[in-house]
Motif scaffolding. Structure first.
Motif: not given
Length: 207
Positions: A55-60
């Motif tokens: 799973t990928a999360r965009e944290t910016g």
């Protein structure tokens, strides 16, 4: 992930591998041209990969959380339907393969939309369960939610038994006599019967 040098291993709980950092990519599509961009990501890779997908999360904070950029409620990126992602990764079941076939196409589409102020360049499915059903209708060549649900039920059944049942496409033949059985047999190679049964029940809860 040697091709994505901005990513590094971060602290994690349990057996999962967590990659954090700047994910930079450059990709070209015939309808959208070349895009070079980067996102700050956190990618969680299960110990069972590739059986279970990352799973990928965009944290910016670069991707808007406005319901228009395919970010799930748990803040993970909606990269595609589960079966579509498994199909993509099956061709190259490595982290690099996951990045190339699942992550980069999503980020390319988001960058294209953000940079040009238009919709996604490849067309767009509905978000959530509705989009999963739409994708399965296309993958199976079926026309309705009920047909998709029945196809998933047959994928969760032993092949010999399923082939004796009426075909989900409503052609009037048994599945084993319809060319759809070849399509479904291809997807049987991607997942177990128990996976299809569990997946169908989860989708069924929202249908």
């Amino acid at each position: 992930m040697k091709d994505y040098r901005g990513m590094s291993i971060g602290p994690s709980r349990g057996a999962a591998l967590v990659l954090k950092g700047i994910f930079a990519f450059s990709a070209t599509h015939k309808s959208g041209g070349k895009i070079t961009d980067s996102y700050q990501l956190e990618i969680t890779v299960p110990a069972e990969f590739p059986k279970l997908l990352p799973t990928a999360r965009e944290t910016g904070g670069k991707i808007p959380r406005d319901g228009k950029h395919h970010v799930n409620d748990d803040k993970s990126l909606c990269l595609g339907s589960p079966l579509r992602l498994r199909l993509k990764v099956s061709g190259k079941p490595t982290l690099s393969g996951f990045a190339e076939s699942c992550l980069v196409p999503y980020l390319y589409a988001v960058s294209y939309k953000l940079q040009n102020g238009v919709e996604f360049p490849f067309g767009e499915l509905s978000h959530g369960e509705a989009g999963i059903i739409e994708d399965y209708m296309e993958m199976f060549g079926l026309k309705s939610k009920s047909e998709v649900h029945y196809a998933l039920e047959l994928l969760g059944t032993r092949r010999r038994v399923a082939n004796k049942q009426p075909c989900p496409c409503n052609c009037g033949q048994r599945l084993g006599r319809c060319r759809l059985h070849r399509t479904l047999n291809g997807y049987r190679k991607l997942e177990s019967r128990s996976w299809f049964n569990t997946h169908r029940k989860r989708l069924g809860a929202g249908m």
